[in-house]
Write a protein that holds these residues in place. Sequence first.
Motif, mmCIF file in Angstrom:
data_model
loop_
_atom_site.group_PDB
_atom_site.id
_atom_site.type_symbol
_atom_site.label_atom_id
_atom_site.label_comp_id
_atom_site.label_asym_id
_atom_site.label_seq_id
_atom_site.Cartn_x
_atom_site.Cartn_y
_atom_site.Cartn_z
ATOM 1 N N ASP A 1 -5.232 1.243 5.310
ATOM 2 C CA ASP A 1 -6.108 0.119 4.994
ATOM 3 C C ASP A 1 -6.323 0.036 3.484
ATOM 4 O O ASP A 1 -6.278 1.047 2.783
ATOM 5 N N ASP A 2 -6.590 -1.157 2.989
ATOM 6 C CA ASP A 2 -6.813 -1.360 1.551
ATOM 7 C C ASP A 2 -7.909 -0.450 1.000
ATOM 8 O O ASP A 2 -7.777 0.117 -0.093
ATOM 9 N N SER A 3 -8.994 -0.294 1.751
ATOM 10 C CA SER A 3 -10.125 0.513 1.266
ATOM 11 C C SER A 3 -9.757 1.986 1.124
ATOM 12 O O SER A 3 -10.218 2.666 0.203
ATOM 13 N N LEU A 4 -8.914 2.478 2.030
ATOM 14 C CA LEU A 4 -8.496 3.873 1.945
ATOM 15 C C LEU A 4 -7.560 4.097 0.766
ATOM 16 O O LEU A 4 -7.625 5.129 0.084
ATOM 17 N N GLU B 1 -7.603 2.393 -1.987
ATOM 18 C CA GLU B 1 -8.446 2.341 -3.180
ATOM 19 C C GLU B 1 -9.202 3.659 -3.369
ATOM 20 O O GLU B 1 -9.384 4.132 -4.499
ATOM 21 N N PHE B 2 -9.636 4.243 -2.266
ATOM 22 C CA PHE B 2 -10.324 5.541 -2.320
ATOM 23 C C PHE B 2 -9.395 6.610 -2.889
ATOM 24 O O PHE B 2 -9.810 7.418 -3.728
ATOM 25 N N TYR C 1 -7.575 11.327 3.670
ATOM 26 C CA TYR C 1 -8.230 10.112 3.207
ATOM 27 C C TYR C 1 -9.750 10.225 3.228
ATOM 28 O O TYR C 1 -10.460 9.272 2.880
ATOM 29 N N ASN D 1 0.821 -1.214 0.000
ATOM 30 C CA ASN D 1 0.000 0.000 0.000
ATOM 31 C C ASN D 1 0.854 1.264 0.000
ATOM 32 O O ASN D 1 0.502 2.270 -0.619
#
Length: 380
Positions: free
Chosen positions: A68-71, A73-74, A36, A7
């Motif tokens: 985190d992965d979701s952040l 990606e955002f 973020y 990441n």
Amino acid sequence: MASLERNKKILLDLVKQPGNNFCADCGAPEPDWASYTLGIFVCLNCSGIHRDLPAVSRVKSIRLDFWDDSLVEFMREKGNSAAKAIYEKDVPSFFYRPHQKDCVILKDQWIRAKYERREFTGDDNYFKQAYSSGLFESTLWKKGKDKKQFLKRTFVLSQKDFTLRYFVREDSKVPKAVISMKDLNAIFQPEKIGHAHGLQISYLQEERTRNLFVYHENGQIIVSWFNAIRATRLAYLQREHPTVHDIDLIPQISRSSLKEGYMEKTGPMQWEPFKKRWFTLSSMDRKLLYFKTPLDATEVGAVFIGTESHEYSVREGPCRSMRGSRWRCGITLQTPGRQFVFMCEQEQEQKEWLEAFRQIIAQPMTRQDYIRESNWRRSR
């Protein structure tokens, strides 16, 4: 579980992409922080301002913090260009966009205007009305002309007649001064004024510079004042130069000094003792102004600086102590009518002044410059 190294690599690749490689708010290169919640990359200084806006922005270091992965990606989906299209969709042409070296209050209010008040999304013009209405009025703390203390004064800015007025008493109908937009300039000077919201307003009064030093405790109000002045100045310039495009008028709205600071100066005969003076050099009007102190209301004197083809030049020296001078780093400025000798305390200051003088001398004179030079000679 998210891979820390993977990441981090994604974020470091994202921040190198066009648009992301400069701070979303001040343009500083190589930002290494990110919001973020907004999906933008920002510099360390601007990240500190974002920390004061937890309801709209939360920041992390792209190098030191866990993502985190979701952040991640955002951040991949958003980015500075996408955010700019939303939060800077409707910025007025006169509104000042701060740069990396600008004072904190300008950057703070730019960030708040974009993300907290959403002034430029095109959805709500309520906040923009304050500095776009053509009439702006409030009290400001103003330094006395011959006194150190700051006193409350009522200021009224009118786009109808292109004037700035101020009144000694709130109930007074007679202004202490009526200032034309013709030569007015406003710049933030927090260090000089000694207040984080310090604003310097300058204008010509009988061919001499007159300075007003003001502030307001509320950062939003003082920055709104600054942008209201810029709006009125732009309207004035548009009236005076109807065929000139706004993109060429914008740089003329407000002008920062090319160089400011103390030097020692001798008289025209150069046998007189050196005196310490505060100097301000402007590339816009090609004038070197000098004052007894940084907060003087009016200049002690001025020097117009033309081009080399008009017999203006500058060189290093003398590099030794002269009669009455405590400083050793000299500068000699040659003009058609006189040679000026200045002394700087440090070599770095000397180099900076020399570079600033040379920059102006190398700059071709415009028609307006010839008029300024003629007016300056008549006023001496």
